[in-house]
Write an enzyme that holds these catalytic residues in place. Sequence first.
Site, PDB file in Angstrom:
ATOM      1  N   ALA A  66      -8.693  -0.993  -3.336  1.00  0.00           N
ATOM      2  CA  ALA A  66      -7.820  -0.834  -4.703  1.00  0.00           C
ATOM      3  C   ALA A  66      -9.394  -0.574  -5.943  1.00  0.00           C
ATOM      4  O   ALA A  66     -10.170  -0.359  -5.514  1.00  0.00           O
ATOM      5  CB  ALA A  66      -6.856  -1.847  -5.585  1.00  0.00           C
ATOM      6  N   GLY A 105      -5.928  -1.537   0.236  1.00  0.00           N
ATOM      7  CA  GLY A 105      -5.074  -0.550   0.604  1.00  0.00           C
ATOM      8  C   GLY A 105      -5.395   1.589   0.676  1.00  0.00           C
ATOM      9  O   GLY A 105      -4.571   2.072   1.327  1.00  0.00           O
ATOM     10  N   GLU A 108      -4.120   0.663   4.311  1.00  0.00           N
ATOM     11  CA  GLU A 108      -2.114  -0.405   3.960  1.00  0.00           C
ATOM     12  C   GLU A 108      -1.648   1.345   3.598  1.00  0.00           C
ATOM     13  O   GLU A 108      -1.053   1.840   4.101  1.00  0.00           O
ATOM     14  CB  GLU A 108      -1.867  -0.225   2.386  1.00  0.00           C
ATOM     15  CG  GLU A 108      -2.033  -2.352   2.936  1.00  0.00           C
ATOM     16  CD  GLU A 108      -1.798  -2.897   1.803  1.00  0.00           C
ATOM     17  OE1 GLU A 108      -1.257  -3.428   1.956  1.00  0.00           O
ATOM     18  OE2 GLU A 108      -2.334  -2.444   1.043  1.00  0.00           O
ATOM     19  N   GLU A 128      -8.810  -8.923   1.564  1.00  0.00           N
ATOM     20  CA  GLU A 128      -7.613  -8.786  -0.070  1.00  0.00           C
ATOM     21  C   GLU A 128      -7.902 -11.072   0.078  1.00  0.00           C
ATOM     22  O   GLU A 128      -8.063 -10.889  -1.401  1.00  0.00           O
ATOM     23  CB  GLU A 128      -6.109  -8.486   0.471  1.00  0.00           C
ATOM     24  CG  GLU A 128      -6.212  -7.357  -0.036  1.00  0.00           C
ATOM     25  CD  GLU A 128      -6.365  -6.309   0.663  1.00  0.00           C
ATOM     26  OE1 GLU A 128      -5.436  -5.557   1.520  1.00  0.00           O
ATOM     27  OE2 GLU A 128      -6.387  -6.830   1.754  1.00  0.00           O
TER      28      GLU A 128
END
Length: 534
Positions: A66, A105, A108, A128
């Site tokens: 992120a 992310g 992901e 995370e």
Amino acid sequence: MTAITQSVDLGRRGRIAVLTVNNPPVNALSQHVRQGLYDGVTRATADAAVGAVVVTCAGRTFIAGADITEFGKPPKEPGLHEVLALIEQSPKPVVAAVHGTALGGGLEVALACHYRIGVKTARFGLPEVKLGLLPGAGGTQRLPRVVGVETALQMIVSGEPIGADAALTHGLIDAIVEGDLTAAGVAFAEKVVSERQPLKKIRDLEDKLAQARGTPELFANFRKSVARQTRGFRAPENCIRAIEAAVTLPFDAGLTRERELFLELLHSPESKAQRYFFFAEREAAKIPDVPPDTPAKEIRKAAVLGAGTMGGGIAMNFANVGIPVTVVEVAREPLERGLGVVRKNYEATASKGRLTPADVGRRLGLIRGTTDFGEVADADIVVEAVFEEMPIKQEVFARIDKICKADAVLATNTSTLDVNAIAGATARPESVVGMHFFSPANVMRLLEVVRGAKTSKAAIATAMAVGRRIGKVPVLVGVCDGFVGNRMLHARGKQAERLILEGAVPHQVDKVLYDFGFPMGPFAMGDLAGLDVG
């Protein structure tokens, strides 16, 4: 090549569209990256001439997470969930081509693609938990479906990445490729289209979840296995609950549960503290008057003066990263004793499976002991770790000043003494800097780099760079009694000792702090560090 946003370009190679993210330094998922991915995939899938899409990144890495500058601010559209849903529902195959690291992310995004390839050196992870959070864009739901529940638990709860070989073994990627990554991605996508391979949506995979449903004790056993290292943290348990949801709930319901657990963590004091630490650690690396381009000396060889509790641990730090190190003692007996402790430390680590016997041999081979001070003459950095007495330290520095080469950095491991007074014993105070390791020096990550009145910027830059290289978190401090760490510990220690005088026993005092969440109390810490240095 068409610019979709300031950080995402769309190009074509035959019938394969190539979406390239270029948001240095780590291609973080900023709003304009998310927008670029969303609009780029929309355009590519609407183009009748396009058969498939490859998502790749410019620079040194794939999407590495992120955009941390957006933390704590109002969300900006499109959200990552929308981007991933669009990718996953694309009627045309989407291939992620990964180099560097696909983290958070970024992984992901790759999990939402129908296929994934990577270079041999690529790494994949969901870190995370280290910020007190969990993967909040489907990572806890998709990863167990593709790598299996046990591997997903290990990856998500530890936050540690895996390499390309492991990713291929577990089914996280479909191929390891060589040469030009974009070309390899295009070739892979072309093959998928030519062979009319199916759109592999991870959300639809059930086989590996079914295996977990057949072993209901899996989660209880995993909780037991990580109980000690996750004590006091909320995020690991929420990660486990989210993966349990992947096993017990339909995909969309699992996403909803993941979101609930994520928001619970986002507003928790634990996550706020871990995120504060994350930013503080990075701020500590920034020194206003010592910019990143300040020349730092390349360290090819190190020397440590003293083979005691601190000296042996400091020497291990250098050997651990492949830097040859000479350990100097005043006599053979303390030298052999100290090197014996180093050997036992390495063998203990190997007995736990964290090092191979070959690793132990290689690291021990980089540590050479001697009683001849002249052996430090060719060292690029010398770290003094003798008794914490000013006359002894000044005598040592006066001696090595006459032996060491002109551009060597001379560091003292003093924990409380005046670095300026130590530097004053030399004719080159600009080369003298404090490097205060905490005990056990081979374990503790904090390193106080102490700037003396005449310490040069080059010496500071070198000490900071060496600290990072040996896996420490170097923090620049000034000359004052106890610097920063020991000044804090002194205040705490005073209160702890006062409680003993009032009738408490050490283990009672330690238990209060342990129950509060500290790894150990002040008296246990003193035992671990060694009462000779604590």
